[in-house]
Write an enzyme that holds these catalytic residues in place. Structure first.
Site, PDB file in Angstrom:
ATOM      1  N   SER A   1       1.986   4.113  -4.530  1.00 37.33           N
ATOM      2  CA  SER A   1       0.846   5.017  -4.544  1.00 37.33           C
ATOM      3  C   SER A   1       0.093   4.794  -3.244  1.00 37.33           C
ATOM      4  O   SER A   1       0.084   3.688  -2.704  1.00 37.33           O
ATOM      5  CB  SER A   1      -0.092   4.702  -5.713  1.00 37.33           C
ATOM      6  OG  SER A   1       0.575   4.818  -6.937  1.00 37.33           O
ATOM      7  N   CYS A   2      -0.554   5.838  -2.745  1.00 33.93           N
ATOM      8  CA  CYS A   2      -1.369   5.721  -1.536  1.00 33.93           C
ATOM      9  C   CYS A   2      -2.610   6.574  -1.741  1.00 33.93           C
ATOM     10  O   CYS A   2      -2.495   7.769  -2.041  1.00 33.93           O
ATOM     11  CB  CYS A   2      -0.584   6.174  -0.306  1.00 33.93           C
ATOM     12  SG  CYS A   2      -1.519   6.011   1.233  1.00 33.93           S
ATOM     13  N   VAL A   3      -3.771   5.958  -1.586  1.00 32.75           N
ATOM     14  CA  VAL A   3      -5.023   6.680  -1.796  1.00 32.75           C
ATOM     15  C   VAL A   3      -6.013   6.393  -0.676  1.00 32.75           C
ATOM     16  O   VAL A   3      -5.959   5.339  -0.030  1.00 32.75           O
ATOM     17  CB  VAL A   3      -5.670   6.314  -3.151  1.00 32.75           C
ATOM     18  CG1 VAL A   3      -4.793   6.733  -4.314  1.00 32.75           C
ATOM     19  CG2 VAL A   3      -5.966   4.833  -3.234  1.00 32.75           C
TER      20      VAL A   3
ATOM     21  N   ILE B   1      -1.199   1.402  -1.658  1.00 32.61           N
ATOM     22  CA  ILE B   1      -1.811   1.384  -0.332  1.00 32.61           C
ATOM     23  C   ILE B   1      -3.178   2.047  -0.436  1.00 32.61           C
ATOM     24  O   ILE B   1      -3.297   3.156  -0.964  1.00 32.61           O
ATOM     25  CB  ILE B   1      -0.947   2.137   0.699  1.00 32.61           C
ATOM     26  CG1 ILE B   1       0.449   1.526   0.793  1.00 32.61           C
ATOM     27  CG2 ILE B   1      -1.641   2.156   2.063  1.00 32.61           C
ATOM     28  CD1 ILE B   1       1.412   2.328   1.659  1.00 32.61           C
TER      29      ILE B   1
END
Length: 125
Positions: free
Chosen positions: A104-106, A77
């Site tokens: 993963s979220c960044v 994301i």
């Protein structure tokens, strides 16, 4: 190993030199989906509605590949504002209840077309 391009009118067309996704062996790799409505090309700009649109686009690409959200094994994301994480996480959780994919979220500085969210996925065919 052969690779096959995924293409569907139920998700936004690629806005550059890439495909909506690829099938390689038993895996499906989607390109990042932003909240563009494939019917009218309009960008959804409110985070909750944008997340729903992204998930609809992602689902359409997966289905065109003979897969589904239930077969997703990894997502990434990208958020323009990490303060939106809680809202995104709540909606995202509605789509992934039992078989939770790795994720993963960044936060990123900018996304295509000024989007506020983008999600890509890897799934089993």
């Amino acid at each position: 190993m052969n690779k096959e391009i995924i293409s569907t009118k139920k998700a936004p067309s690629a806005i550059g030199p890439y495909s909506q996704g690829m099938i390689v062996g038993d895996l499906v790799f989607t390109s990042g989906q932003i909240p563009l409505n494939p019917e009218n090309g309009e960008l959804v700009t409110e985070i909750s509605k944008a997340t729903v649109q992204v998930m609809a686009n992602l689902s359409a690409v997966l289905e065109a590949a003979g897969s589904s959200l239930e077969k997703v094994i990894k997502t990434t994301i990208f958020l323009q504002d990490l303060n939106d994480f809680e809202k995104v996480n709540e909606i995202y959780g509605d789509y992934f209840k039992d078989n939770l994919p790795a994720r993963s979220c960044v936060q990123v500085a900018k996304l295509p077309k000024g989007a506020i969210i983008e999600i890509e996925a890897i799934a089993i065919k």
